[in-house]
Write an enzyme that holds these catalytic residues in place. Structure first.
Site: not given
Ligand code: GLU
Length: 419
Positions: A109, A149
Site C-alpha cells: 500500500k 485507493d
Molecule cells: N485500493 C484497493 C483495495 O484496497 C484496490 C487495490 C488494487 O487493486 O491493487 O483493495
C-alpha cells in the site's frame, strides 16, 4: 465521516486480527513475528511546486507487507489521514485480501499525506508524478503494482504509468492497475470493487434463501466504491434508503433515485441537498433500520460507540478496516453478520489482477469475460470462507483471516528463508 478520536489506529486493529488468526492456527512466535512485520517500507519526501510558485514538501510512503505469494499489490491513497501506521495496516490487509481471493500477489500500500481538495489538478499531477519517481526503485510489474485507493483514480494511474515508463524508456502498462482503458486498463475495473460487494452480499442472502429484491440498504461513503455499490444494489432490486459522504448524510425511505443522485453529485461534488431526501447525521445513517449497511468510506466507522446502534442484519465492508475489534465483538453478540473487508471489497484487486494479466499479455478481454470471471472468483472466495466459518464456528472475518494467513504461511514455509 471522519474517524472518531477514541478509535484505535488501524495498525492496532490489523495486528489484533492477525494475533487472533495466529492463535487459532497455533503458529509459533517466530512465524507470528514474520507475518506481522512488513517486508519493506519506504518513506519519501514529495516536494511540490505550488501553482503560486511556493514550495511545499509532502510526506509519502510505500509499504510492501508480504511478497511470498507474488509481487506486492495495493492502492495509493491521497488523504490527510495518511501516516505510516495506516499504510502498514492497509498493506497487511492487502496481503490477506489477495490470499483470500487466491490471486498470486502479496500485499502493499502507498499514500501521500495530503488533502487533495486544497490542490489544483495540475498540482495533483505533479504530486502523483514526483511520488511515483520517488517510489520507482521498489515498484514494477514484477515487484509491486500500485492501483487506485481513496482520492486517487484512473487519471492518477495514467500519470503513474507514464512517469514509470519515462524512467524505463518504454511503456510499462503492467506497473499499475486501474488505468484508463486507452492506456491499458481493463473493462469493469472501475465498478469491480462494488460488483464484488454485491456478489458477496447476495451469497450471504442466498445461504438464507433470500435475495436482494426489496431489501433496504444504507451506504456510508459515496466515493468510487459506495456510489457504484448503490447503483448495482438498486439495479438488482434493492432500495437505497440512505447515503452519506464527508459533507453529510441523507435518507429517503421510498428509495433514492441513484441515477439522479450521480448527476447531483457530478454537479455539486456532494450528496448533500439532494432533492426529495431528508438530511440526517452520519451517526443516524449507521443506526437506521435497514437490512444491509455498507460502510464504504474509511477506517474506524463502526466503533464501540456506534456498533451498539446498528440495526442492519448484514454489514458489508466496502471500505478497508471500517470496524474496530471492539465493534466486531458487539456486532457478533447482536447477531449482525459482518462480511469482512478482505473478502467483501476484494473485487477491486481481483480485476486489478485481470488487468495486470491482460497488460502483460497485451490481449484484452470483453466486459462480459471480466464480469463472469470476477463473479466466479468472488463466489469461490465466499464459499471457502463460509465453509471454514461453519467448520470452526467462526465469524466470517475470523474465517477469512484464518484462510488468508494460512495461505501466506504455507507459501512462506514452502519457499523457506533465504539464505
Ligand atoms: N485500493 C484497493 C483495495 O484496497 C484496490 C487495490 C488494487 O487493486 O491493487 O483493495
Amino acid at each position: 465521516m471522519t474517524a472518531t478520536t477514541s478509535a484505535p489506529s488501524p495498525i492496532v486493529t490489523a495486528r489484533k486480527q492477525l494475533a487472533d488468526a495466529v492463535a487459532h492456527l497455533g503458529y509459533d512466535e517466530g512465524l507470528h513475528k514474520y507475518l506481522l512485520t512488513p517486508r519493506r517500507e519506504l518513506h519519501v519526501a514529495v516536494p511540490l511546486k505550488r501553482d503560486d510558485g511556493s514550495l511545499e514538501v509532502l510526506g509519502g510512503y510505500r509499504v510492501q507487507h508480504n511478497t511470498d505469494r507474488g509481487p506486492a499489490k495495493g492502492g495509493i491513497r491521497f488523504s490527510e489521514h495518511v501516516d505510516i501506521d495506516e499504510v502498514r495496516a492497509l498493506a497487511m490487509w492487502m496481503s490477506w485480501k489477495c490470499a483470500v481471493a487466491d490471486i498470486p500477489f502479496g500485499g502493499g500500500k502507498g499514500g501521500v499525506t495530503i488533502d487533495p481538495r486544497n490542490y489544483s489538478p495540475a498540482e495533483l499531477e505533479r504530486v502523483t508524478r514526483r511520488y511515483t519517481a520517488e517510489i520507482a526503485p521498489i515498484i514494477g510489474p514484477r515487484h509491486d503494482i500500485p492501483a487506485p485507493d481513496m482520492n486517487t483514480g484512473a487519471q492518477n494511474m495514467a500519470w503513474i504509468m507514464d512517469t514509470y515508463s519515462q524512467l524505463q524508456g518504454y511503456s510499462v502498462p503492467g506497473v499499475v492497475t486501474g488505468k484508463p482503458l486507452a492506456v491499458g486498463g481493463s473493462l469493469g475495473r472501475e465498478t469491480a470493487t462494488s460488483a464484488g460487494v454485491v456478489h458477496v452480499t447476495e451469497s450471504v442472502l442466498r445461504d438464507r434463501d433470500e435475495t436482494l429484491a426489496g431489501k433496504t440498504v444504507a451506504v456510508q461513503g459515496f466515493g468510487n466504491v459506495g456510489s457504484h455499490a448503490a447503483a448495482i444494489f438498486a439495479a438488482k432490486g434493492a432500495r437505497i434508503t440512505a447515503v452519506s459522504d464527508r459533507y453529510g448524510a441523507l435518507r429517503c425511505d421510498d428509495g433514492l433515485d441513484v441515477t439522479r443522485l450521480f448527476a447531483h453529485m457530478a454537479a455539486t461534488g456532494s450528496v448533500v441537498d439532494f432533492e426529495g431526501a431528508d438530511a440526517i447525521s452520519n451517526e443516524d445513517l449507521l443506526a437506521l433500520d435497514v437490512d444491509i449497511l455498507a460502510p464504504c468510506a474509511m477506517e474506524n466507522v463502526l466503533t464501540a460507540q456506534t456498533a451498539p446502534t446498528v440495526k442492519a442484519r448484514i454489514v458489508v465492508e466496502g471500505a478497508n478496516g471500517p470496524t474496530t475489534p471492539e465493534a466486531d465483538a458487539i456486532l457478533q453478540r447482536n447477531g449482525v453478520t459482518v462480511i469482512p473487508d478482505i473478502l467483501a471489497n476484494a473485487g477491486g484487486v481481483v480485476v486489478s489482477y485481470f488487468e495486470w494479466v491482460q497488460a502483460n499479455q497485451t490481449y484484452w478481454w470483453t466486459a462480459a469475460e471480466v464480469a463472469e470471471r470476477l463473479e466466479q472468483k468472488m463466489l469461490i472466495a465466499y464459499g471457502g470462507v463460509a465453509e471454514v466459518a461453519k467448520r470452526d464456528g467462526l465469524a466470517l472475518r475470523d474465517a477469512a483471516l484464518v484462510i488468508a494467513v494460512q495461505r501466506v504461511a504455507e507459501a512462506h514455509r514452502l519457499r523457506g528463508v533465504y539464505p
